[in-house]
Enzyme design. Structure first.
Site, PDB file in Angstrom:
ATOM      1  N   ASP A 123       0.766  -1.503  -0.086  1.00 39.23           N
ATOM      2  CA  ASP A 123      -0.337  -0.027  -0.342  1.00 39.23           C
ATOM      3  C   ASP A 123       0.820   1.075   0.173  1.00 39.23           C
ATOM      4  OD1 ASP A 123      -2.410   1.399   0.732  1.00 39.23           O
ATOM      5  OD2 ASP A 123      -1.608   2.132   2.349  1.00 39.23           O
ATOM      6  N   ASP A 159       0.203   4.970   1.049  1.00 36.72           N
ATOM      7  CA  ASP A 159      -0.276   6.209   1.876  1.00 36.72           C
ATOM      8  C   ASP A 159      -0.298   5.304   3.158  1.00 36.72           C
ATOM      9  OD1 ASP A 159      -2.085   9.078   0.503  1.00 36.72           O
ATOM     10  OD2 ASP A 159      -1.227   6.922  -1.177  1.00 36.72           O
TER      11      ASP A 159
END
Length: 407
Positions: free
Chosen positions: A197, A199
């Site tokens: 991922d 953020d």
């Protein structure tokens, strides 16, 4: 009648000790049934199980070994092993094995005591214990950002694996550490792909919040973001609502925000090491492609899949182009990358922090919740909260001293 003997040696370590002992054993032409050695703070511990043809041969062997051990400054203890005991030991070689990894800024006796108690309560036997982290100086100015890791090799099946994981998570929260529990098989030693991922995982920021601040709608967007990451809102609907609030934002701010992005602790070291070891890396993000590609060039990431923010006449329109990358899409993309790279899903690592990462964390061979929300930590099989991203290397069995081999 043949005899089986365990020879246990201990004493100050120095070069050629093992060679000297093996020379004596070779002179008696015995079979070596098991052997193991460890050195802790320059103190040697060596165990050898030998098979000798007769009791008379064993007596001569032990006499010569005793003299040689004395000459080279080692203590030796001889323990006879019955044939029944040996056969029972051999029959246990097919039992399941697991790796328990303890990670912390600094490891304490309390932490080790708590972990080993849970291991024992679950009927597991500790076969090996190794330190993967480097040697720690007593006076360390960076102790607050230090890394410490101990790896246990355990044998057997837990009495209740789910309750054991819950106990490990409880301990991790109480004693400021992380505990990983993995089956020790060929897949664990041969991971090939890592999907991140972006953020709040690969970077410390939620980029959409940074864009919202620039657009003057920071508080509205941040509130929606937090509810989505906690799993209170459907990601796709909340994402579209947040993006709509960015309408009219000048596209020039994207470059400014990208230049200010701060990588998460350990991210650069982790990706550099993974590349040196031949891993493929990917960003699977519910954020924006612009920033994913920025990190791709900065770190050398192989794949980037994120959302394309629509820009018309130099302004953000408040829409995205194409399919939204939500949780299910992340899982689909992970499968596609594994297929393209020709690897089993068990050889894939997924790392994320939010509820929309759970689908990919659940199908990857090693799913890791990184500094994640409580909901995600509880549902992910592994979690790292105390160390940086490069703590993942310990879960792969990589030792600090191995990093000197990077190219």
């Amino acid at each position: 009648m043949r005899e089986i003997i365990l020879m246990s040696f201990s004493g100050p370590d120095r070069p050629r000790l093992s060679a000297s002992l093996m020379e004596v054993l070779a002179q008696h032409a015995v079979n070596i049934l098991d052997v193991g050695q460890a050195v802790i703070h320059d103190q040697l511990s060596l165990g050898v199980v030998v098979e000798s043809p007769t009791a008379q041969d064993s007596a001569l062997l032990m006499k010569d070994v005793l003299f040689r051990a004395h000459d080279i400054g080692l203590l030796v203890r001889f323990t006879p092993i019955s044939l029944d005991s040996y056969h029972h030991w051999v029959s246990g070689q097919g039992k399941a094995r697991y790796i328990v990894t303890l990670l912390a800024r600094k490891i304490t006796a309390e932490q080790l005591a708590a972990v080993t108690q849970i291991v024992a309560d679950n009927g597991l036997n500790i076969d090996g214990l190794n330190r993967l982290s480097g040697r720690v100086p007593l006076e360390d100015e960076n102790a607050g950002l230090g890394k410490a890791c101990v790896e246990f090799s355990v044998r057997g099946e837990p009495n209740n694996i789910n309750s054991m994981r819950a106990e490990f998570l409880r301990l991790a929260n109480e004693l400021n550490m992380d505990i990983a529990f993995q089956r020790d098989d060929a897949y664990r030693r041969n991971r090939r792909v890592v999907c991140f991922d972006m953020d709040s995982t690969l970077i410390e920021h939620e980029v959409i919040d940074e864009l919202a601040k620039a657009a003057g709608v920071g508080e509205q967007v941040a509130a929606i973001t937090e509810r989505a990451m906690q799993g209170e809102l459907d990601f796709k609907q909340s994402f579209e609502a947040r993006v709509a609030l960015l309408k009219g934002l000048n596209a020039s701010v994207l470059a400014d925000i990208a230049a200010r992005l701060k990588l998460s602790e350990g991210a650069e070291n982790l990706v550099k090491t993974l590349k040196a070891l031949g891993y493929k890396t990917a960003i699977l993000s519910g954020g924006f492609t612009y920033f994913g590609q920025y990190l791709q060039h900065k770190l050398g990431i192989d794949y980037v899949f994120a959302n394309d923010l629509e820009i018309v006449d130099g302004q953000v329109t408040g829409r995205v182009v194409g399919q939204v990358v939500d949780g299910q899409r992340k899982a689909e993309l992970l499968r596609e990358i594994a297929l393209k790279e020709g690897v089993h899903l068990e050889q894939v690592i997924a790392v994320g922090d939010g509820a929309n990462d759970l689908p990919m964390l659940s199908i990857a061979g090693l799913g890791i919740a990184f500094r994640a929300k409580p909901l995600v930590r509880q549902n992910a099989r592994q979690a790292i909260s105390t160390l940086g991203l490069d703590g993942i290397l310990y879960l792969l069995g990589v030792r600090d001293r191995d990093l000197d081999l990077r190219i």
